[in-house]
Design a protein around this motif. Structure first.
Motif, PDB file in Angstrom:
ATOM      1  N   LEU A 209       0.822  -1.205   0.000  1.00 26.14           N
ATOM      2  CA  LEU A 209       0.000   0.000   0.000  1.00 26.14           C
ATOM      3  C   LEU A 209       0.859   1.259   0.000  1.00 26.14           C
ATOM      4  O   LEU A 209       0.427   2.313  -0.493  1.00 26.14           O
ATOM      5  N   ASP A 210       2.076   1.175   0.523  1.00 27.04           N
ATOM      6  CA  ASP A 210       2.984   2.323   0.467  1.00 27.04           C
ATOM      7  C   ASP A 210       3.369   2.624  -0.975  1.00 27.04           C
ATOM      8  O   ASP A 210       3.490   3.795  -1.370  1.00 27.04           O
ATOM      9  N   TYR A 211       3.578   1.572  -1.750  1.00 22.00           N
ATOM     10  CA  TYR A 211       3.892   1.769  -3.166  1.00 22.00           C
ATOM     11  C   TYR A 211       2.715   2.446  -3.867  1.00 22.00           C
ATOM     12  O   TYR A 211       2.892   3.407  -4.624  1.00 22.00           O
ATOM     13  N   VAL A 212       1.498   1.964  -3.596  1.00 21.44           N
ATOM     14  CA  VAL A 212       0.312   2.563  -4.200  1.00 21.44           C
ATOM     15  C   VAL A 212       0.219   4.034  -3.813  1.00 21.44           C
ATOM     16  O   VAL A 212      -0.015   4.911  -4.668  1.00 21.44           O
ATOM     17  N   GLN A 213       0.422   4.337  -2.532  1.00 26.32           N
ATOM     18  CA  GLN A 213       0.342   5.719  -2.066  1.00 26.32           C
ATOM     19  C   GLN A 213       1.398   6.602  -2.731  1.00 26.32           C
ATOM     20  O   GLN A 213       1.127   7.754  -3.091  1.00 26.32           O
ATOM     21  N   SER A 214       2.590   6.066  -2.930  1.00 30.86           N
ATOM     22  CA  SER A 214       3.673   6.849  -3.535  1.00 30.86           C
ATOM     23  C   SER A 214       3.385   7.207  -4.989  1.00 30.86           C
ATOM     24  O   SER A 214       3.954   8.160  -5.526  1.00 30.86           O
ATOM     25  N   LEU A 215       2.481   6.466  -5.630  1.00 30.52           N
ATOM     26  CA  LEU A 215       2.187   6.697  -7.045  1.00 30.52           C
ATOM     27  C   LEU A 215       1.098   7.747  -7.269  1.00 30.52           C
ATOM     28  O   LEU A 215       0.897   8.186  -8.413  1.00 30.52           O
ATOM     29  N   ARG A 216       0.414   8.162  -6.231  1.00 29.48           N
ATOM     30  CA  ARG A 216      -0.780   9.010  -6.398  1.00 29.48           C
ATOM     31  C   ARG A 216      -0.480  10.264  -7.224  1.00 29.48           C
ATOM     32  O   ARG A 216      -1.274  10.649  -8.084  1.00 29.48           O
ATOM     33  N   ASP A 217       0.658  10.895  -6.957  1.00 22.53           N
ATOM     34  CA  ASP A 217       0.987  12.119  -7.693  1.00 22.53           C
ATOM     35  C   ASP A 217       1.909  11.859  -8.880  1.00 22.53           C
ATOM     36  O   ASP A 217       1.956  12.650  -9.817  1.00 22.53           O
ATOM     37  N   VAL A 218       2.636  10.746  -8.832  1.00 21.86           N
ATOM     38  CA  VAL A 218       3.639  10.468  -9.872  1.00 21.86           C
ATOM     39  C   VAL A 218       2.993  10.045 -11.181  1.00 21.86           C
ATOM     40  O   VAL A 218       3.390  10.488 -12.268  1.00 21.86           O
ATOM     41  N   VAL A 219       1.998   9.198 -11.099  1.00 15.85           N
ATOM     42  CA  VAL A 219       1.420   8.595 -12.301  1.00 15.85           C
ATOM     43  C   VAL A 219       0.907   9.645 -13.286  1.00 15.85           C
ATOM     44  O   VAL A 219       1.176   9.572 -14.488  1.00 15.85           O
ATOM     45  N   ALA A 220       0.185  10.633 -12.793  1.00 13.34           N
ATOM     46  CA  ALA A 220      -0.416  11.640 -13.676  1.00 13.34           C
ATOM     47  C   ALA A 220       0.636  12.436 -14.438  1.00 13.34           C
ATOM     48  O   ALA A 220       0.394  12.878 -15.569  1.00 13.34           O
ATOM     49  N   ARG A 221       1.810  12.621 -13.827  1.00 15.67           N
ATOM     50  CA  ARG A 221       2.868  13.407 -14.473  1.00 15.67           C
ATOM     51  C   ARG A 221       3.678  12.609 -15.481  1.00 15.67           C
ATOM     52  O   ARG A 221       4.495  13.177 -16.205  1.00 15.67           O
ATOM     53  N   HIS A 222       3.425  11.310 -15.541  1.00 12.44           N
ATOM     54  CA  HIS A 222       4.212  10.462 -16.448  1.00 12.44           C
ATOM     55  C   HIS A 222       3.289   9.510 -17.219  1.00 12.44           C
ATOM     56  O   HIS A 222       3.317   8.300 -17.012  1.00 12.44           O
ATOM     57  N   GLN A 325       9.057  10.940  -4.415  1.00 10.82           N
ATOM     58  CA  GLN A 325      10.045  11.903  -4.897  1.00 10.82           C
ATOM     59  C   GLN A 325      11.254  11.205  -5.526  1.00 10.82           C
ATOM     60  O   GLN A 325      11.784  11.655  -6.544  1.00 10.82           O
ATOM     61  N   ALA A 326      11.689  10.117  -4.911  1.00 12.12           N
ATOM     62  CA  ALA A 326      12.808   9.360  -5.477  1.00 12.12           C
ATOM     63  C   ALA A 326      12.424   8.798  -6.836  1.00 12.12           C
ATOM     64  O   ALA A 326      13.217   8.819  -7.792  1.00 12.12           O
ATOM     65  N   LEU A 327      11.213   8.300  -6.944  1.00  4.31           N
ATOM     66  CA  LEU A 327      10.734   7.767  -8.210  1.00  4.31           C
ATOM     67  C   LEU A 327      10.624   8.881  -9.251  1.00  4.31           C
ATOM     68  O   LEU A 327      11.036   8.712 -10.416  1.00  4.31           O
ATOM     69  N   GLU A 328      10.111  10.028  -8.838  1.00  2.90           N
ATOM     70  CA  GLU A 328      10.002  11.179  -9.737  1.00  2.90           C
ATOM     71  C   GLU A 328      11.383  11.561 -10.277  1.00  2.90           C
ATOM     72  O   GLU A 328      11.546  11.855 -11.470  1.00  2.90           O
ATOM     73  N   GLY A 329      12.392  11.536  -9.410  1.00  4.64           N
ATOM     74  CA  GLY A 329      13.727  11.937  -9.820  1.00  4.64           C
ATOM     75  C   GLY A 329      14.306  11.069 -10.918  1.00  4.64           C
ATOM     76  O   GLY A 329      14.906  11.587 -11.881  1.00  4.64           O
ATOM     77  N   VAL A 330      14.137   9.758 -10.820  1.00 11.61           N
ATOM     78  CA  VAL A 330      14.732   8.886 -11.845  1.00 11.61           C
ATOM     79  C   VAL A 330      13.878   8.844 -13.115  1.00 11.61           C
ATOM     80  O   VAL A 330      14.397   8.560 -14.194  1.00 11.61           O
ATOM     81  N   LEU A 331      12.577   9.116 -12.992  1.00  8.90           N
ATOM     82  CA  LEU A 331      11.751   9.167 -14.196  1.00  8.90           C
ATOM     83  C   LEU A 331      12.020  10.432 -15.006  1.00  8.90           C
ATOM     84  O   LEU A 331      11.926  10.428 -16.241  1.00  8.90           O
ATOM     85  N   GLN A 332      12.387  11.502 -14.333  1.00  9.59           N
ATOM     86  CA  GLN A 332      12.688  12.745 -15.032  1.00  9.59           C
ATOM     87  C   GLN A 332      14.090  12.755 -15.643  1.00  9.59           C
ATOM     88  O   GLN A 332      14.369  13.567 -16.522  1.00  9.59           O
ATOM     89  N   ASP A 333      14.955  11.875 -15.210  1.00  7.54           N
ATOM     90  CA  ASP A 333      16.359  11.900 -15.645  1.00  7.54           C
ATOM     91  C   ASP A 333      16.790  10.510 -16.111  1.00  7.54           C
ATOM     92  O   ASP A 333      17.337   9.722 -15.328  1.00  7.54           O
ATOM     93  N   PRO A 334      16.572  10.179 -17.389  1.00  5.44           N
ATOM     94  CA  PRO A 334      16.944   8.856 -17.897  1.00  5.44           C
ATOM     95  C   PRO A 334      18.425   8.536 -17.729  1.00  5.44           C
ATOM     96  O   PRO A 334      18.792   7.378 -17.509  1.00  5.44           O
TER      97      PRO A 334
END
Length: 389
Positions: A209-222, A325-334
């Motif tokens: 559920l922590d993984y699901v929660q971490s995606l709430r804002d990330v998914v829409a931006r990617h 935020q960690a996930l956002e960082g690596v998705l923004q920087d291939p």
């Protein structure tokens, strides 16, 4: 003797398969749920095994005594030179059996249940049982130096009876895909879009559920990224409900349990581990070896596996904001993502190769059975001979 699910079962299977190749015989008592299926799996590999009923999550005096009797009788029937136990309850029963039979015993810690952050209010009971088992003798194998120090601090064993043997994985089998697009297509994913994946047992320890929660804002931006979850367990329905409540059901694909983790990991560009506690998680090491960019919670052996900001990212357990935020960082920087993936692969190959693990086990078992059994000599980092029985 071992529990029959999760990383504990995988570790036992890997270790015994490799020891068999150099001529070491074994017989596993497969405990708790999934015991029959696990015993059959070991038998297919030419390994001795039998299912034994055991209450995994509770103290069961009558049932646990029955397991103890079976361990004692099996060690005699199979002329065991040493008893190896994986997991805390197995460790207690196995060490008691060692005292009764006079055989050396190795208890391999899978995690540290004597710590309150792992078992909460039950932690003092686990500590008391481990402390009592110290009186039976035996030897403890920890997965990391951190775990060794925690075990010493808790006064659960003297320093000369603790060895650190890091978990090893098959880095020749778990390796980056030669064609990741083709690997994605084979798993029913879009071959042209990157994949973020979570894989494991859907249990509280793994905190899906922590993984699901971490995606709430990330998914829409990617919108170009595919998000997946692979696994099964008691929390499957709860995870599905959480995805629905967050409006993520159409964006996070549930892949189910993966019998071939190589195939799944080779589709992942990013692997996320959200656990609240671990020993040294096998799936994280496999993901590193597979060339995934890894993001993990900073618990127990995870910080031994990854170096934050060098071979991946580490965040505090339960901090879903930091995980996002960690996930956002690596998705923004291939480029950063690729840098972490390459460094993680290098670290897996150099520190967590199964051949090194097996060599250390052979050294330990040889020292414990000196004068009663002769084990092959295995050089660390060298492939074991294929000539055993």
């Amino acid at each position: 003797m071992t529990k029959s699910t999760g990383g504990i079962a995988l570790y036992n299977k890997l270790l015994l398969t490799e020891l068999r190749r150099i001529g070491v015989r074994s017989h596993t008592l497969c405990l708790s749920e999934n015991a029959e299926a696990y015993a059959a799996d070991l038998a297919k590999r030419g390994l001795g095994a039998e299912p034994v009923e055991m209450a995994r999550y509770s103290i069961d005096p009558r049932g646990d005594a029955r397991v103890l009797r079976r361990v004692v009788s099996a060690s005699r029937e199979h002329a065991a030179d040493v008893i190896v136990c994986h997991g805390s309850k197995s460790g207690f029963i196995g060490r008691a059996a060692g005292r009764l039979t006079g055989r050396p015993v190795v208890y391999r810690q899978a995690s540290m249940p004597f710590q309150r952050r792992v078992q909460g209010a039950k932690a003092p009971l686990y500590w008391a049982l481990d402390f009592a088992a110290r009186g039976f003798g035996g030897h403890i194998v920890t997965l990391t130096e951190y775990a060794r120090q925690q075990t010493l601090t808790a006064k659960l064993m003297s320093a000369d009876r603790i060895s650190v043997i890091r978990t090893g994985v098959d880095v020749a089998r778990f390796k980056p895909a030669t064609d990741r697009a083709a690997a994605r297509a084979a798993l029913g994913l879009d071959p042209d879009r990157p994949v973020v994946g979570w894989m494991g047992r859907m249990e509280p320890q793994k905190a899906p559920l922590d993984y699901v929660q971490s995606l709430r804002d990330v998914v829409a931006r990617h919108p170009h990224v595919q998000f997946v979850m692979a696994g099964e367990g008691r929390m499957e329905r709860e995870v599905a409900q959480a995805l629905s409540a967050a409006g993520l059901s159409e964006r996070v694909k549930m892949l189910g349990w993966q019998s071939d983790p190589v195939r799944a990991l080779q589709t992942f560009d990013v692997y996320v581990l959200s656990s609240h506690w671990e020993g040294l998680p096998i799936t994280l090491l496999e993901a590193m070896a597979s060339g995934c960019c890894c993001i993990s919670t900073d618990v127990d052996g995870c910080s031994d596996a990854l170096e934050d900001g060098i071979s991946g990212r580490l965040v505090s357990a339960g901090d879903t904001g930091a995980l996002g935020q960690a996930l956002e960082g690596v998705l923004q920087d291939p480029d950063l993502r690729e840098q972490y993936a390459e460094a993680g692969r290098h670290r897996a190959v150099t520190l967590f190769d199964k051949e090194t693990m097996v060599a250390k086990w052979v050294d330990l078992l040889s020292s414990l059975t000196a004068g009663t059994a002769t084990l092959p000599v295995v050089e660390q980092g060298k492939t074991a001979s294929e000539g055993g029985q």
